[in-house]
Design an enzyme around this catalytic site. Sequence first.
Site, mmCIF file in Angstrom:
data_model
loop_
_atom_site.group_PDB
_atom_site.id
_atom_site.type_symbol
_atom_site.label_atom_id
_atom_site.label_comp_id
_atom_site.label_asym_id
_atom_site.label_seq_id
_atom_site.Cartn_x
_atom_site.Cartn_y
_atom_site.Cartn_z
ATOM 1 N N ARG A 157 -32.335 74.261 76.450
ATOM 2 C CA ARG A 157 -32.442 73.880 75.137
ATOM 3 C C ARG A 157 -32.873 75.546 74.768
ATOM 4 O O ARG A 157 -33.401 76.714 75.135
ATOM 5 C CB ARG A 157 -33.740 73.432 75.136
ATOM 6 C CG ARG A 157 -34.671 72.840 73.357
ATOM 7 C CD ARG A 157 -35.633 72.638 73.398
ATOM 8 N NE ARG A 157 -37.191 73.042 73.785
ATOM 9 C CZ ARG A 157 -38.115 73.493 73.333
ATOM 10 N NH1 ARG A 157 -38.512 71.601 73.260
ATOM 11 N NH2 ARG A 157 -39.020 73.781 73.559
ATOM 12 N N CYS B 96 -33.812 77.280 70.877
ATOM 13 C CA CYS B 96 -35.082 76.654 69.463
ATOM 14 C C CYS B 96 -35.350 78.107 69.008
ATOM 15 O O CYS B 96 -35.046 79.374 69.059
ATOM 16 C CB CYS B 96 -36.823 76.816 69.662
ATOM 17 S SG CYS B 96 -37.473 76.166 69.033
#
Length: 128
Positions: free
Chosen positions: A105, A107
């Site tokens: 991930r 962000c």
Amino acid sequence: MHNIIYTKSAPKPIGPYSQGIKRNNIVMTSGQIAINKNNQIISDNIVEQARVILQNIKNIIQKSGLQINDIIKMTIFVTQLNEMNEINVIYNDFFQTHNARLPARTCVEVSNLPKNAKIEIDAIAIQH
């Protein structure tokens, strides 16, 4: 050749793009903001926005024939990085509920998102 993914279980794109694309065994979703597919409204609540987005991504991924466990990468764009703790709870619950591994991930905090959304997420999934 690639196939365009479209499902009525997620909101229609708000611009000239597809909900997702499948090429061979790879699926990439477009960035999803928390548009409720039934009433086109975006909640002001970051937790509700995260829930709606993850459900929409699930619907797009499943329409392609893949499952949540096939997601290998997600990118999250937020307008307030200090809301990540709340987002992480929903995000973690989403993957645990589907008995899925947590994907890689990224962000990033951004200054603005379409329709004044607080969060946008996209996903990449690979069919095993």
